[in-house]
Motif scaffolding. Structure first.
Motif, PDB file in Angstrom:
ATOM      1  N   GLN A 424     -28.229  45.676 -30.229  1.00 44.26           N
ATOM      2  CA  GLN A 424     -28.720  46.933 -29.652  1.00 44.26           C
ATOM      3  C   GLN A 424     -27.990  47.256 -28.343  1.00 44.26           C
ATOM      4  O   GLN A 424     -27.671  48.415 -28.069  1.00 44.26           O
ATOM      5  CB  GLN A 424     -30.241  46.825 -29.412  1.00 44.26           C
ATOM      6  CG  GLN A 424     -30.862  48.106 -28.893  1.00 44.26           C
ATOM      7  CD  GLN A 424     -30.632  49.302 -29.820  1.00 44.26           C
ATOM      8  OE1 GLN A 424     -30.766  49.194 -31.039  1.00 44.26           O
ATOM      9  NE2 GLN A 424     -30.256  50.445 -29.242  1.00 44.26           N
ATOM     10  N   MET A 425     -27.725  46.237 -27.568  1.00 44.90           N
ATOM     11  CA  MET A 425     -26.982  46.464 -26.308  1.00 44.90           C
ATOM     12  C   MET A 425     -25.623  47.092 -26.607  1.00 44.90           C
ATOM     13  O   MET A 425     -25.157  47.981 -25.887  1.00 44.90           O
ATOM     14  CB  MET A 425     -26.786  45.137 -25.551  1.00 44.90           C
ATOM     15  CG  MET A 425     -28.031  44.591 -24.911  1.00 44.90           C
ATOM     16  SD  MET A 425     -28.764  45.692 -23.698  1.00 44.90           S
ATOM     17  CE  MET A 425     -27.580  45.611 -22.356  1.00 44.90           C
ATOM     18  N   ALA A 426     -25.001  46.611 -27.683  1.00 42.56           N
ATOM     19  CA  ALA A 426     -23.679  47.151 -28.054  1.00 42.56           C
ATOM     20  C   ALA A 426     -23.798  48.598 -28.538  1.00 42.56           C
ATOM     21  O   ALA A 426     -22.847  49.377 -28.430  1.00 42.56           O
ATOM     22  CB  ALA A 426     -23.040  46.274 -29.116  1.00 42.56           C
ATOM     23  N   ALA A 450     -22.586  33.736 -28.827  1.00 41.90           N
ATOM     24  CA  ALA A 450     -23.523  34.681 -29.462  1.00 41.90           C
ATOM     25  C   ALA A 450     -23.376  36.066 -28.835  1.00 41.90           C
ATOM     26  O   ALA A 450     -23.388  37.081 -29.539  1.00 41.90           O
ATOM     27  CB  ALA A 450     -24.955  34.173 -29.298  1.00 41.90           C
ATOM     28  N   ALA A 451     -23.228  36.105 -27.527  1.00 41.02           N
ATOM     29  CA  ALA A 451     -23.100  37.407 -26.843  1.00 41.02           C
ATOM     30  C   ALA A 451     -21.877  38.160 -27.372  1.00 41.02           C
ATOM     31  O   ALA A 451     -21.959  39.360 -27.657  1.00 41.02           O
ATOM     32  CB  ALA A 451     -22.996  37.198 -25.337  1.00 41.02           C
ATOM     33  N   TYR A 452     -20.761  37.465 -27.523  1.00 41.12           N
ATOM     34  CA  TYR A 452     -19.553  38.122 -28.036  1.00 41.12           C
ATOM     35  C   TYR A 452     -19.727  38.502 -29.511  1.00 41.12           C
ATOM     36  O   TYR A 452     -19.399  39.614 -29.922  1.00 41.12           O
ATOM     37  CB  TYR A 452     -18.323  37.207 -27.860  1.00 41.12           C
ATOM     38  CG  TYR A 452     -17.659  37.399 -26.514  1.00 41.12           C
ATOM     39  CD1 TYR A 452     -18.261  36.936 -25.349  1.00 41.12           C
ATOM     40  CD2 TYR A 452     -16.439  38.067 -26.409  1.00 41.12           C
ATOM     41  CE1 TYR A 452     -17.667  37.117 -24.111  1.00 41.12           C
ATOM     42  CE2 TYR A 452     -15.831  38.259 -25.167  1.00 41.12           C
ATOM     43  CZ  TYR A 452     -16.448  37.774 -24.024  1.00 41.12           C
ATOM     44  OH  TYR A 452     -15.859  37.961 -22.797  1.00 41.12           O
ATOM     45  N   ASP A 453     -20.251  37.547 -30.294  1.00 37.98           N
ATOM     46  CA  ASP A 453     -20.374  37.783 -31.736  1.00 37.98           C
ATOM     47  C   ASP A 453     -21.221  39.015 -32.040  1.00 37.98           C
ATOM     48  O   ASP A 453     -20.911  39.778 -32.944  1.00 37.98           O
ATOM     49  CB  ASP A 453     -21.016  36.561 -32.421  1.00 37.98           C
ATOM     50  CG  ASP A 453     -20.042  35.398 -32.524  1.00 37.98           C
ATOM     51  OD1 ASP A 453     -18.837  35.612 -32.284  1.00 37.98           O
ATOM     52  OD2 ASP A 453     -20.500  34.271 -32.817  1.00 37.98           O
ATOM     53  N   HIS A 454     -22.291  39.205 -31.286  1.00 36.59           N
ATOM     54  CA  HIS A 454     -23.235  40.273 -31.650  1.00 36.59           C
ATOM     55  C   HIS A 454     -23.000  41.578 -30.894  1.00 36.59           C
ATOM     56  O   HIS A 454     -23.774  42.512 -31.027  1.00 36.59           O
ATOM     57  CB  HIS A 454     -24.674  39.776 -31.453  1.00 36.59           C
ATOM     58  CG  HIS A 454     -24.977  38.578 -32.295  1.00 36.59           C
ATOM     59  ND1 HIS A 454     -24.935  38.607 -33.677  1.00 36.59           N
ATOM     60  CD2 HIS A 454     -25.272  37.289 -31.957  1.00 36.59           C
ATOM     61  CE1 HIS A 454     -25.199  37.411 -34.153  1.00 36.59           C
ATOM     62  NE2 HIS A 454     -25.402  36.588 -33.125  1.00 36.59           N
ATOM     63  N   THR A 455     -21.965  41.603 -30.078  1.00 32.95           N
ATOM     64  CA  THR A 455     -21.648  42.884 -29.408  1.00 32.95           C
ATOM     65  C   THR A 455     -20.231  43.319 -29.781  1.00 32.95           C
ATOM     66  O   THR A 455     -19.599  44.070 -29.053  1.00 32.95           O
ATOM     67  CB  THR A 455     -21.761  42.754 -27.866  1.00 32.95           C
ATOM     68  OG1 THR A 455     -20.840  41.725 -27.439  1.00 32.95           O
ATOM     69  CG2 THR A 455     -23.146  42.424 -27.400  1.00 32.95           C
ATOM     70  N   GLU A 456     -19.761  42.840 -30.883  1.00 29.83           N
ATOM     71  CA  GLU A 456     -18.397  43.142 -31.360  1.00 29.83           C
ATOM     72  C   GLU A 456     -17.349  42.768 -30.314  1.00 29.83           C
ATOM     73  O   GLU A 456     -16.336  43.447 -30.166  1.00 29.83           O
ATOM     74  CB  GLU A 456     -18.271  44.636 -31.712  1.00 29.83           C
ATOM     75  CG  GLU A 456     -19.229  45.071 -32.806  1.00 29.83           C
ATOM     76  CD  GLU A 456     -19.423  46.588 -32.848  1.00 29.83           C
ATOM     77  OE1 GLU A 456     -18.866  47.284 -31.990  1.00 29.83           O
ATOM     78  OE2 GLU A 456     -20.151  47.035 -33.740  1.00 29.83           O
ATOM     79  N   GLY A 457     -17.676  41.759 -29.520  1.00 29.23           N
ATOM     80  CA  GLY A 457     -16.734  41.291 -28.497  1.00 29.23           C
ATOM     81  C   GLY A 457     -16.590  42.254 -27.322  1.00 29.23           C
ATOM     82  O   GLY A 457     -15.676  42.121 -26.519  1.00 29.23           O
ATOM     83  N   ARG A 458     -17.537  43.195 -27.201  1.00 24.53           N
ATOM     84  CA  ARG A 458     -17.391  44.206 -26.143  1.00 24.53           C
ATOM     85  C   ARG A 458     -18.181  43.884 -24.881  1.00 24.53           C
ATOM     86  O   ARG A 458     -18.146  44.619 -23.903  1.00 24.53           O
ATOM     87  CB  ARG A 458     -17.843  45.572 -26.686  1.00 24.53           C
ATOM     88  CG  ARG A 458     -16.880  46.171 -27.695  1.00 24.53           C
ATOM     89  CD  ARG A 458     -17.248  47.615 -28.009  1.00 24.53           C
ATOM     90  NE  ARG A 458     -18.266  47.737 -29.042  1.00 24.53           N
ATOM     91  CZ  ARG A 458     -19.469  48.268 -28.869  1.00 24.53           C
ATOM     92  NH1 ARG A 458     -19.826  48.712 -27.684  1.00 24.53           N
ATOM     93  NH2 ARG A 458     -20.322  48.366 -29.876  1.00 24.53           N
ATOM     94  N   CYS A 459     -18.939  42.793 -24.905  1.00 21.10           N
ATOM     95  CA  CYS A 459     -19.806  42.529 -23.748  1.00 21.10           C
ATOM     96  C   CYS A 459     -19.033  41.938 -22.573  1.00 21.10           C
ATOM     97  O   CYS A 459     -17.924  41.410 -22.717  1.00 21.10           O
ATOM     98  CB  CYS A 459     -20.924  41.572 -24.142  1.00 21.10           C
ATOM     99  SG  CYS A 459     -20.348  39.912 -24.443  1.00 21.10           S
ATOM    100  N   ILE A 460     -19.669  42.072 -21.410  1.00 20.64           N
ATOM    101  CA  ILE A 460     -19.203  41.343 -20.223  1.00 20.64           C
ATOM    102  C   ILE A 460     -20.287  40.303 -19.990  1.00 20.64           C
ATOM    103  O   ILE A 460     -21.463  40.658 -19.814  1.00 20.64           O
ATOM    104  CB  ILE A 460     -19.098  42.302 -19.024  1.00 20.64           C
ATOM    105  CG1 ILE A 460     -17.995  43.311 -19.303  1.00 20.64           C
ATOM    106  CG2 ILE A 460     -18.843  41.555 -17.732  1.00 20.64           C
ATOM    107  CD1 ILE A 460     -18.127  44.551 -18.491  1.00 20.64           C
ATOM    108  N   PHE A 461     -19.893  39.047 -20.031  1.00 21.78           N
ATOM    109  CA  PHE A 461     -20.901  37.986 -20.095  1.00 21.78           C
ATOM    110  C   PHE A 461     -20.745  37.000 -18.941  1.00 21.78           C
ATOM    111  O   PHE A 461     -19.627  36.652 -18.551  1.00 21.78           O
ATOM    112  CB  PHE A 461     -20.760  37.231 -21.423  1.00 21.78           C
ATOM    113  CG  PHE A 461     -21.738  36.093 -21.562  1.00 21.78           C
ATOM    114  CD1 PHE A 461     -23.016  36.304 -22.056  1.00 21.78           C
ATOM    115  CD2 PHE A 461     -21.376  34.788 -21.184  1.00 21.78           C
ATOM    116  CE1 PHE A 461     -23.919  35.254 -22.181  1.00 21.78           C
ATOM    117  CE2 PHE A 461     -22.281  33.736 -21.306  1.00 21.78           C
ATOM    118  CZ  PHE A 461     -23.556  33.972 -21.807  1.00 21.78           C
TER     119      PHE A 461
END
Ligand SMILES: NC(=O)C1=CN([C@@H]2O[C@H](COP(=O)(O)OP(=O)(O)OC[C@H]3O[C@@H](n4cnc5c(N)ncnc54)[C@H](OP(=O)(O)O)[C@@H]3O)[C@@H](O)[C@H]2O)C=CC1
Ligand SMILES: CC(=O)C(=O)O
Ligand SMILES: [Mg+2]
Length: 615
Positions: A424-426, A450-461
């Motif tokens: 949802q964040m993505a 998990a953060a990368y996998d579920h945000t299509e690699g678009r997150c800043i983590f």
């Protein structure tokens, strides 16, 4: 740099010759400490081996062995510090159990302090997770097993009325910084009582390792007021007093006595860092003492500083201002509300009024959204963030409802940033920010992968404890560690170097801005919103210098005149962990040789490994 010759021993009044040595101010202070506390005239040769401040192991030269009378007390071979480091690295690597790695390093710190800090400096990235989170968490949980040589001071509730006399037992006279815990909220591991001692010890180790605060200035303290953790009360290995926690007046008057005793013994500018107190006491004690002592709460203020730094750095990637984001917190305790408050201060600098910026910040605790109408009380320290909205406990739905762009996890509950929430964040935004800050690693709200996998690699983590590099879309990303360790050592250094008598919030915003401005484009490219740990000492000096400037601006300094160049001044102030020479008059002798010619630490480790394999 200036020459000191001769110096005067405070213990016995005898002139101690430190001639022919040109000493940096730092070394001078360190040696002075040593002289005050361990008068060389009272020291026998063996004491140079037994005292971790002086011990050099086989790195004592023949001249020193003769001069100090320790020839024969150690094996004949001479080892350079590089060789010693190689042996240490090799030894640490041999241990498979992380707790054994921790024990090895603790024992090294207890035996040869300079070698310990030299070793840490060779690879901060590798050693930080051992002496700090996550392994220090494990060490605290098993502290009954880990506890060997005394390190740090235990003051118990039974010492009430005699706190000053217990403090007097600490053998070092000019302590300048105290990290204190009562062990009630150790990382995300709950109430560990006296087992919490690992935290002040670890935090102060980082004062020296990451910011060069002389170790002799540092005093770790555990206030043992009991524990409410039943299994500890029944644990035969438990090292604390066996009673339920002191509360109310009994606790408050004990803390009051402790604070006064610290200032009486070490002066008004002794820095007292509160660490891992549970929520109710953490916020209350900070409010009570912040204006009257040189004190700060690391979980509230230090954490806020590092996360605001991450948010500032991320603006370069997201192209959104701090105030363009919608912040959603899971956890509204010390760390959560501390971060939220500093975000409001940061948005003020973008011209947004606090009432407006608070509207962009939503917090959840165990009872759901901090909403004015909810039936459970909104905790007093977070009241100003309570919303005029329908109460809800559904975090997942709320991510959708407010279109969160930045998630901040400080709940102590692992895996609460579920795949659905991350997806949802993505959907909410192109570059969502995900901070999974709960410690140690197994408490993290989600993993970096998990953060990368579920945000299509678009997150800043960023996470509180380190994660291994993430693999996504054929690329490797090195996510940063959103941990207060990036700032509190540098802030403390700035406070100590300026002899500040308070450590208020503006220092933490200055530190955040300095940290953010040191994040390079390369860092951002590989997924990191914090600088590499390899440069951390230099970064700490920069933070300290910026903090010093702010201390002078706020008229909180006791060191006058103000140094012309704070950066240079701090550089001159910090601890140098190199071995010192104890036989300077024989300096002209040919250098010692170990007999084996090797070029680098790596080469030596390879050699040791090869030999070990053969066996
Ligand atoms: N990365 C870093 O540098 C730092 C990380 N931390 C980590 O953050 C975590 C929290 O620390 P801190 O704020 O000091 O702790 P606190 O105990 O002060 O706060 C914890 C908060 O989380 C809430 N909470 C607990 N369970 C849930 C849940 N299931 N759902 C929603 N909220 C929940 C609590 O609610 P309630 O009060 O209602 O129980 C409380 O608001 C720890 O794991 C700590 O290690 C802390 C400081 C620095
Ligand atoms: C990092 C830290 O201070 C904590 O987790 O409590
Ligand atoms: Mg903490």
């Amino acid at each position: 740099m200036f020459s000191v010759s001769p110096s005067f021993c405070a213990n016995c009044g005898v002139v101690v010759k430190l001639s022919k040595l040109t000493l940096s101010r730092t070394f001078f202070l360190t040696v002075r400490n040593s002289i005050d506390d361990y008068c060389p005239n009272l020291m026998r040769g063996i004491d140079y081996l037994k005292n971790p401040q002086f011990n050099k192991g086989l790195a004592f030269t023949m001249q020193e062995r003769q001069a100090l009378g320790i020839q024969g007390l150690i094996a004949a071979n001479y080892k350079t510090v590089e060789e010693q480091i190689a042996i240490c690295q090799f030894s640490v690597d041999r241990y498979k159990d992380p707790l054994n790695k921790y024990l090895y390093l603790t024992e090294l710190q207890d035996n040869n302090e300079r070698l310990f800090y030299e070793l840490l400096a060779t690879d901060v990235q590798k050693f930080l997770p051992i002496v700090y989170t996550p392994i220090v968490g494990l060490a605290c949980q098993r502290f009954g097993l880990v506890y060997r040589r005394p390190r740090g001071l235990f003051i118990t509730i039974q010492d009430k009325g005699r706190v000053a006399s217990v403090l007097r037992n600490w053998p070092v006279q000019n302590v300048r910084a105290i990290v204190v815990t009562d062990g009630e909220r150790i990382l995300g591991l709950g109430d560990l009582g006296a087992y919490g001692m690992g935290i002040p010890v670890g935090k102060l180790t980082l004062y020296t390792a990451l910011a060069g605060v002389p170790p002799a200035y540092c005093l770790p303290i555990t206030l043992d007021v009991g524990t409410n953790t039943q299994h500890l009360l029944e644990d035969p290995m438990y090292i604390g007093i066996r009673r339920k926690r002191a509360r109310g007046e009994e606790f408050d008057s004990f803390i009051e006595e402790f604070m006064r005793a610290c200032v009486k013994k070490y002066g008004q500018d002794v820095l007292i860092q509160f660490e891992d107190f549970a929520l109710a006491n953490a916020t209350r004690l900070l409010a009570k003492y912040q204006k009257h002592y040189c004190t700060f709460n690391d979980d509230i203020q230090g954490t806020a500083s590092v996360i605001v730094a991450g948010v500032i750095a991320a603006t370069r990637v997201t192209k959104r201002k701090i105030s363009d984001n919608v912040y959603l917190f899971l956890g509204a305790g010390s760390a959560g509300v501390g971060i939220a408050n500093l975000l409001v201060d940061a948005m003020k600098e973008e011209g947004v009024k606090p009432d407006e910026s608070r509207k962009k910040i939503y917090l959840f605790d165990v009872d759901g959204l901090l909403a004015k109408k909810r039936k459970e009380k909104v905790p007093i320290h977070a009241k100003h963030f309570a919303k005029d909205m329908e109460p809800t406990k559904n975090f997942e739905e709320f991510v959708v409802k407010v279109k969160a762009t930045c998630l901040i996890g400080v709940s102590t509950v692992p895996n609460t940033f579920t795949p659905t929430i991350l997806k949802q964040m993505a959907k909410n935004i192109d570059r969502p920010m995900i901070f999974a800050l709960s410690n140690p690693t197994h408490k993290s709200e989600c993993t970096a992968q998990a953060a990368y996998d579920h945000t299509e690699g678009r997150c800043i983590f960023a996470s509180g404890s380190p994660f291994p590099p993430v693999k996504f879309g054929g690329k490797k990303y090195y996510t940063g560690q959103g941990n207060n360790s990036y700032v509190y050592p540098g802030i403390a250094l700035g406070v100590l170097a300026s002899f500040a008598h308070h450590a208020p919030d503006p220092l933490f915003l200055v530190a955040a801005k300095t940290l953010a401005s040191n994040v390079s484009d390369e860092d951002l490219k590989i997924g990191r919103i914090y600088p590499s740990l390899g440069d951390i000492k230099c970064l700490s000096v920069k933070i300290a210098a910026a903090v010093m400037e702010e201390v002078y601006k706020l008229k909180l300094a006791s060191l006058y005149p103000k140094p012309k160049d704070c950066f240079e001044y701090v550089l001159d102030y910090i601890y140098n962990s190199s071995y010192q020479c104890y036989a300077p008059e024989l300096k002209d002798y040919p250098p010692e040789e170990s007999g084996i010619k090797v070029k680098s630490i790596k080469e030596m480790i390879d050699m040791y490994k090869a030999k070990n394999k053969k066996k």
